[in-house]
Scaffold this active site. Structure first.
Site, short mmCIF file in Angstrom:
data_model
loop_
_atom_site.label_atom_id
_atom_site.label_comp_id
_atom_site.label_asym_id
_atom_site.label_seq_id
_atom_site.Cartn_x
_atom_site.Cartn_y
_atom_site.Cartn_z
N CYS A 59 -26.58 62.82 -111.17
CA CYS A 59 -25.85 63.95 -111.77
C CYS A 59 -24.86 63.48 -112.84
O CYS A 59 -24.59 64.21 -113.79
CB CYS A 59 -25.13 64.75 -110.69
SG CYS A 59 -26.24 65.71 -109.65
N ASP A 65 -33.87 59.24 -71.95
CA ASP A 65 -34.05 60.57 -71.37
C ASP A 65 -35.50 60.98 -71.49
O ASP A 65 -36.30 60.31 -72.15
CB ASP A 65 -33.14 61.60 -72.05
CG ASP A 65 -33.47 61.76 -73.53
OD1 ASP A 65 -33.89 60.77 -74.16
OD2 ASP A 65 -33.32 62.87 -74.06
N ASP A 118 -27.56 64.43 -87.08
CA ASP A 118 -28.30 63.50 -87.93
C ASP A 118 -29.68 64.07 -88.20
O ASP A 118 -30.17 64.94 -87.47
CB ASP A 118 -28.47 62.16 -87.22
CG ASP A 118 -29.53 62.24 -86.12
OD1 ASP A 118 -30.67 61.84 -86.36
OD2 ASP A 118 -29.22 62.74 -85.01
N CYS A 165 -21.39 67.33 -109.00
CA CYS A 165 -21.82 66.28 -108.08
C CYS A 165 -21.47 64.91 -108.66
O CYS A 165 -21.62 64.68 -109.87
CB CYS A 165 -23.32 66.38 -107.80
SG CYS A 165 -23.94 65.10 -106.67
N HIS A 220 -28.49 61.42 -104.32
CA HIS A 220 -27.99 62.78 -104.55
C HIS A 220 -27.93 63.58 -103.25
O HIS A 220 -26.90 64.22 -102.95
CB HIS A 220 -28.87 63.53 -105.55
CG HIS A 220 -28.53 64.99 -105.61
ND1 HIS A 220 -27.46 65.47 -106.35
CD2 HIS A 220 -29.06 66.06 -104.97
CE1 HIS A 220 -27.37 66.78 -106.17
NE2 HIS A 220 -28.33 67.16 -105.34
N GLY A 251 -33.51 67.89 -76.83
CA GLY A 251 -34.52 68.91 -76.59
C GLY A 251 -34.42 70.13 -77.48
O GLY A 251 -34.98 71.18 -77.18
N GLN A 256 -30.63 67.89 -71.24
CA GLN A 256 -32.00 68.37 -71.34
C GLN A 256 -32.12 69.70 -70.60
O GLN A 256 -31.13 70.40 -70.45
CB GLN A 256 -32.98 67.31 -70.82
CG GLN A 256 -33.14 66.10 -71.74
CD GLN A 256 -33.79 66.44 -73.09
OE1 GLN A 256 -34.35 67.53 -73.28
NE2 GLN A 256 -33.70 65.51 -74.04
N ASP A 302 -30.42 55.77 -81.36
CA ASP A 302 -31.18 56.61 -80.46
C ASP A 302 -31.82 55.70 -79.41
O ASP A 302 -32.15 54.55 -79.69
CB ASP A 302 -32.25 57.38 -81.25
CG ASP A 302 -33.00 58.38 -80.40
OD1 ASP A 302 -32.67 58.53 -79.22
OD2 ASP A 302 -33.94 59.00 -80.93
N SER A 303 -32.02 56.21 -78.21
CA SER A 303 -32.56 55.38 -77.13
C SER A 303 -34.03 55.06 -77.32
O SER A 303 -34.55 54.16 -76.67
CB SER A 303 -32.39 56.11 -75.80
OG SER A 303 -33.20 57.28 -75.77
N GLY A 304 -34.71 55.81 -78.19
CA GLY A 304 -36.15 55.66 -78.33
C GLY A 304 -36.91 56.67 -77.50
O GLY A 304 -38.13 56.75 -77.56
N GLY A 305 -36.17 57.48 -76.71
CA GLY A 305 -36.82 58.47 -75.86
C GLY A 305 -37.67 59.47 -76.64
O GLY A 305 -38.78 59.81 -76.23
N PHE A 306 -37.15 59.94 -77.78
CA PHE A 306 -37.89 60.90 -78.58
C PHE A 306 -39.14 60.27 -79.17
O PHE A 306 -40.21 60.89 -79.23
CB PHE A 306 -37.02 61.48 -79.69
CG PHE A 306 -37.74 62.47 -80.56
CD1 PHE A 306 -37.95 63.76 -80.13
CD2 PHE A 306 -38.24 62.11 -81.80
CE1 PHE A 306 -38.63 64.68 -80.91
CE2 PHE A 306 -38.91 63.02 -82.60
CZ PHE A 306 -39.11 64.31 -82.15
#
Length: 376
Positions: free
Chosen positions: A314, A148, A271, A309, A340, A221, A194, A94-98
């Protein structure tokens, strides 16, 4: 010029769900695919070898966090995050924008870039679109995201329009920086749509970025505090204007209902920290919904978390044992729960892909939602 990295293999006849694959520097990723989050260069509570063993071929790192710690000098010395963390498959950053957006009062956005204070020690830093590309080049990101401007729901139209104007300008500068770096930048730079919750801005952003020299497009966004109905409406509306020739990525999506909505709208990557964060607190994915291991109802339960599983818990332990570990705050409990949940989500995506192959995705979604959420 960005190369074509996406190949569509099969299109669902009833929905926009699709099967394909993305060719990246560290191997092919079959889509649709969920990506575990490893913010600081590690997926919390689980060995990288185990993440690989489950079947994941791509994980996330975060530019903002890795820039602050361990820092670009360390990463450069080790030849990037792959070698530093001993992860031999793909990494998206991630760019770090968030993260900068989340700092609220600790940052200031201008046309030139964003000035922010470290959440660690209060020190001041500047991110420009060029610098963020450079940092991800040092990290060795297989997929790198542009810087962004992420905005919260409920802002005025003029503010949303201004954020999109800056995002577009930053996207153009990011491409220029990638091109300037040439072959030294080995990753694939994705643009980010955006436009907040305004249809005309979303459409303009999606169409504009689709035409730009990006090998993939993310929808930003969303999942930023809006209602589920808003999410679904704007996901569907936005996705229709993004080119089908490139992989599509929705950021921050990790619950089964949101994943199914994304797949239904032709999204290839998603993600979220939900699976691992929830696991550390005793929240467990099963086909019958999320169960809370702290509850006393599990104290004598001899069953596995989920029949069939393949995770360690499990295969070897009971619900009662995991209940005991979680109640005692034992580290091993969180590790078992994390393995799990990531195993469950990986197998969930495999089931989704199989339903698309068999032409019954819509039926699978309806049946799964009815069982997991108790809906009709």
């Amino acid at each position: 010029m960005a190369k074509n990295i996406y190949t569509k293999v099969l299109q669902d006849t009833q929905t926009k769900a699709r099967l394909g694959y993305i060719d990246l520097p560290h191997g092919r990723v079959e889509t649709p695919a969920f990506m575990p989050v490893g913010t600081n260069g590690t997926v919390k509570g689980i060995y990288h070898d185990k993440v690989d063993e489950i079947g994941y071929k791509i994980i996330l790192g975060n530019t903002y966090h890795l820039y602050l710690r361990p820092g670009t000098e360390v990463l450069e010395k080790f030849g990037g995050l792959h070698k530093f963390s001993n992860w031999n498959h793909n990494i998206l950053t991630d760019s770090g924008g968030f993260q900068v957006f989340s700092l609220s009062g600790l940052r200031k956005i201008k046309d030139s870039g964003v000035t922010f204070q470290s959440h660690i020690d209060g020190s001041k830093h500047v991110f420009t679109p060029e610098k963020v590309v450079d940092i991800q080049g040092i990290i060795g990101s297989d997929i790198a995201m542009v810087l962004d401007v992420c905005t919260p729901p409920g802002i005025e139209y003029r503010n949303a329009k201004e954020a999109w104007r800056v995002t577009k300008a930053w996207a153009e500068r990011s491409i220029e920086e990638r091109n300037r770096l040439g072959e030294s930048f080995r990753g694939n730079l994705f643009g980010i749509v955006q436009g907040n919750f305004y249809q005309d801005l979303r459409k303009e952003s999606a169409l504009t970025l689709s035409e730009m020299d990006f090998p993939g497009i993310a929808i930003g966004g969303l999942s930023v505090g809006e209602s589920k109905e808003q999410f679904n409406d704007f996901l569907s509306y936005t996705a229709q204007y993004i080119t089908e020739e490139k992989p599509r990525y929705v950021m921050g999506i990790g619950s089964p209902d949101y994943i199914l909505s994304c797949v239904e709208n032709g999204i290839d990557l998603f993600d979220c920290v939900l699976a691992t964060r929830m696991a550390r607190n005793g929240g467990i994915f099963t086909d019958d919904g999320v169960i809370t291991m702290k509850k006393a109802v599990h104290k004598f339960d001899e069953r596995p978390l989920q029949e069939g599983c393949t995770c360690t818990c499990c295969q070897k332990y009971s619900r009662a044992y995991l209940h005991h570990l979680i109640k005692c705050n034992e580290m091993y409990g969180g590790m078992l729960a994390t393995e799990h949940n990531l195993t469950y989500l990986y197998n969930f995506l495999e089931r989704i892909k199989q339903s698309i192959r068999e032409g019954r995705f819509a039926e699978f979604k309806k049946e799964y939602m009815a069982r997991f959420y108790g809906t009709k």
